[in-house]
Structures are given as structure tokens and as C-alpha cells.
Scaffold this active site. Sequence first.
Site, PDB file in Angstrom:
ATOM      1  N   SER A 210       0.815  -1.277   0.053  1.00  0.00           N
ATOM      2  CA  SER A 210       0.177  -0.202  -0.007  1.00  0.00           C
ATOM      3  C   SER A 210       0.874   1.287  -0.024  1.00  0.00           C
ATOM      4  O   SER A 210       0.722   2.229  -0.775  1.00  0.00           O
ATOM      5  CB  SER A 210      -0.951  -0.023   1.346  1.00  0.00           C
TER       6      SER A 210
ATOM      7  N   SER B  93       3.822  -6.110  -3.310  1.00  0.00           N
ATOM      8  CA  SER B  93       3.734  -6.168  -1.888  1.00  0.00           C
ATOM      9  C   SER B  93       4.390  -7.526  -1.419  1.00  0.00           C
ATOM     10  O   SER B  93       4.583  -8.554  -2.063  1.00  0.00           O
ATOM     11  CB  SER B  93       2.206  -6.528  -1.551  1.00  0.00           C
TER      12      SER B  93
ATOM     13  N   HIS C  16       1.425 -12.760  -0.430  1.00  0.00           N
ATOM     14  CA  HIS C  16       1.960 -12.624  -1.710  1.00  0.00           C
ATOM     15  C   HIS C  16       3.041 -13.563  -2.099  1.00  0.00           C
ATOM     16  O   HIS C  16       3.446 -14.396  -1.365  1.00  0.00           O
ATOM     17  CB  HIS C  16       2.445 -11.083  -1.900  1.00  0.00           C
TER      18      HIS C  16
HETATM   19  C1  LIG Z   1      -3.577  -5.658  -5.825  1.00  0.00           C
HETATM   20  C2  LIG Z   1      -3.156  -5.107  -4.246  1.00  0.00           C
HETATM   21  N1  LIG Z   1      -2.550  -4.268  -4.222  1.00  0.00           N
HETATM   22  C3  LIG Z   1      -1.992  -3.545  -2.958  1.00  0.00           C
HETATM   23  C4  LIG Z   1      -2.270  -4.305  -1.834  1.00  0.00           C
HETATM   24  C5  LIG Z   1      -1.641  -3.969  -0.339  1.00  0.00           C
HETATM   25  O1  LIG Z   1      -0.376  -4.792  -0.085  1.00  0.00           O
HETATM   26  P1  LIG Z   1      -0.021  -4.439   1.460  1.00  0.00           P
HETATM   27  O2  LIG Z   1      -1.021  -5.309   2.044  1.00  0.00           O
HETATM   28  O3  LIG Z   1       1.434  -4.995   1.491  1.00  0.00           O
HETATM   29  O4  LIG Z   1      -0.082  -3.148   1.671  1.00  0.00           O
HETATM   30  C6  LIG Z   1      -2.803  -5.735  -1.760  1.00  0.00           C
HETATM   31  C7  LIG Z   1      -2.755  -6.422  -0.856  1.00  0.00           C
HETATM   32  O5  LIG Z   1      -3.113  -7.659  -0.763  1.00  0.00           O
HETATM   33  C8  LIG Z   1      -3.223  -6.128  -3.155  1.00  0.00           C
HETATM   34  O6  LIG Z   1      -3.892  -7.226  -3.381  1.00  0.00           O
END
Ligand SMILES: Cc1ncc(COP(=O)(O)O)c(C=O)c1O
Length: 433
Positions: free
Chosen positions: A84, A212, A217
Site C-alpha cells: 500500500s 507487496s 503474496h
Molecule cells: C492488488 C493489491 N494491491 C495492494 C495491496 C496492498 O499490499 P499490502 O498489504 O502490502 O499493503 C494488496 C494487498 O493484498 C493487493 O492485493
Amino acid sequence: MGEDKEAILKLVREYHRGQAEGEFVPGRTPVLTSGAVLDEEDRAALVEAALDMRIAAGPSARRFERDLARYFKRRKAHLTNSGSSANLLALTALTSPQLGDVRLRPGDEVITAAAGFPTTVNPVLQNGLVPVFVDVELGTYNPTPEAIAAAIGPRTRAIMTAHALGNPFAAEEIAELARQHDLFLIEDNCDAVGSRYRGKLTGTFGDLSTVSFYPAHHITVGEGGCVVTNDLALARLVESIRDWGRDCWCEPGEDDRCLKRFDQKLGTLPQGYDHKYIFSHVGYNLKSTDLQASMGVTQLRRVEEFGAARRRNWRLLREGLDGVPGLLLPEPTPGSDPSWFGFVLTVEQDAPYTRRELVAFLEERRIATRRLFGGNLTRHPAYEDVEFRVSGDLSVSDIVTEDTFWIGVYPGITPEMIDYVVGSIREFAGVPR
Ligand SMILES: Cc1ncc(COP(=O)(O)O)c(C=O)c1O
């Protein structure tokens, strides 16, 4: 390496081997949707960083950034504390005054998919920009180039969208569209590391892309992410905004990389003001640490192996569920080779059962399910009072909200587990093998 450290790391590896998981017991052992797949090298790397007390970003962070850039064949990768944050940084970089006339300004539009994860979209709003939501396609769950082309208006300046659950969007065509219309393209590659479109890795088509490293992931460091780009000017902006907004690009502990530390005049500051404390952006601190990065280095070595297991599991599910009435099975985008994040199922409108019934049946059998994240994001309370535009209708995103879910393909899932999942779904639908 000191003898004590070597002895400790040997013990750590032995400890890891002693943690082997038990046998799979259908109906008792959970079949998860995702999870970290860690080996003794990951555990040893993490402990070694802890023994060295490398609690801030240091040599492993630099190494992991170099390894990631090399993997993607891009010039730069910058680590962040989450995917994010990577999205926030990538989009915020495009608002930098240093980009002059091409920078994104409040009120400019950014095209994105309506169905997906909120933090693909939130940076648009957090920067005072306006999301333009387009629908996704049933089966691939991505927006088509045509839907994106139709959404371009006079204030549209960028496209920022995700490769849905590992399935690449038509990245080459969408990148070409962006070029033709002078739009920036950010690929949210958080769910798709190792996927390819027309032979090229996703994350290498846009001006910037994001990853991520959360445990769900493709590779994990716990909490973490990165921004990848081939553009050195954009990389500088990402780094500045990540690191408090500072103008200086010295590594922690370094003092005068530019050789002009006390010899610059910026803003209305006095001549020679310490460059370490000159700020050229309204920035954040979104940095990562060496504890995380040390594990990233070992995880990245396994990215192809993990991708192979994800592809195998997806294929076994696809073959095993072929012909089950009432289920719409997922389709890779033509020309793509996805490293799948999950196996997406949509219960058809005329199916003799509902998604809710099928999900309840699977969860009862300890087969975990997840929604395609937020489904149609415009229907969430968070977006009730924000400004956005919708291009076309969002009827497929609504179907996704009602009838779509996904099950796991991550490398912790074995063919035996897949067999159990397939058998369970077929039994539920009344078509045993
Ligand atoms: C498409 C997508 N973008 C961004 C994120 C955000 O990642 P993070 O959880 O590392 O903040 C996610 C989280 O699963 C996601 O699926």
C-alpha cells in the site's frame, strides 16, 4: 563470520527442520488461501540480521533493492514498509513539482478498475486526484484496453490498476494507449510477481510498478513492498518522498555523497545549509528495515519455484473443475502466463446453488475462501463522500461483489489438497468424479 554466529545459525537451521508440518488430514487440516512459505535459509537470514542488530535499513536493504531491480530488469527498486505504501509512493511521485508541467495536479483523473483492492485507488484520493472507475471483464477480472480507452477524458492524466489476482491485464496494449494519450501508467503488481504478458514480466510495462511482500503474496518479508522503475528521475522522487521528503540521497550513515553537502542554495534557506536536512517534498517515512530485507533476499531466490507451484495448482484446479455446472472458471488473459495469486470462481446467475451456499460448504470442510477483495469499491462506505467518475457501467463489478470468490493456489498447497478441494466442489455440485 564469527564462530559463535555460525554455531547459532546452524542451530537455527536445525530448529527449522524440527518444525516440519504434519500430514494433510482432509477436513481437519485447513486448506488456506495463502501463506508464507519459508525455509531454513529465510529463518537463518532473519536471525543473522537480528544478531547483527541491523534494525534499520542497511546492507540487506540495499542488496534486496539491487536484486529486485535485476530480477525485473529495471534500473531501480525502492523498498517500502508495505504494498500500500508502494502504491502511495508511486502515485505521489507523479505529483512532484520537479516534474514540471507533466505532474499530476489536484482534480486530474486517474483511471482504475472498480473491482479490486482499496489501496490501489486510495493514493489517487489521498493526492486530491479523481479516480475514474472502469468495469472489469468476467473470467479475467481485469479492465480491457477498450474500457480504459473509453474512459479517457480531457483531465485524465494516468492509469493505475492491478493485475487481478496474478492475471496480467493487457499490459502492452494499455501501455501503448498511455503513450498515445500522454498518460502515466502505474502497474499495481502486488499480486502478480512472476507473471508474464507477451513474454515480459508484469511490472515492467508501466512508468512505475509496485510489489507487496505481505505473507499472502508471491514472496514475503512479513510486512513490506517496493516500487520499481526504469526511470532514474522518477526513482529519485520515490526515494525522496519515502525518506521524509529530503533532497539528499545519502544512505543512512553516509554523509556527503553529492560532495556538495555544505555548498547548496535551495528555497530561501541560507547558502550552504546542510543538504541532509533540506526537504524538496512533503514526504513520509515509508522505509523498510534490514530484518525484512534479509528475508527478501532469500525469498526472491525461490520466486520461479513458487511460481511453478502456483501454476501447477491452478492448472490442477482448472482441469478438475472443468464442466462443473453453475461455475464460471477463470481464464488467463490471452497472451499471458500468469503466476496466479488465487483461483477465482464466479457462481453463475442460473446455477442451482448460490455463492453463499458453496462458500459455506467449503468453509465447513476447512477449505478457506476469500472475496475478490472489495468487489465493486464504489459501494463501500469509504467512498460514499468522495469525488469519482464512473465510465460505462459497473455491472461485472457488481456480479463480482455478489457471486465471486477465490480459493488458494499458493505453494503451501499440495496436489493432495487440490484433489480434496476438487472432490469437495464436485460433490457439492452433484457431479462426483
Ligand atoms: C492488488 C493489491 N494491491 C495492494 C495491496 C496492498 O499490499 P499490502 O498489504 O502490502 O499493503 C494488496 C494487498 O493484498 C493487493 O492485493
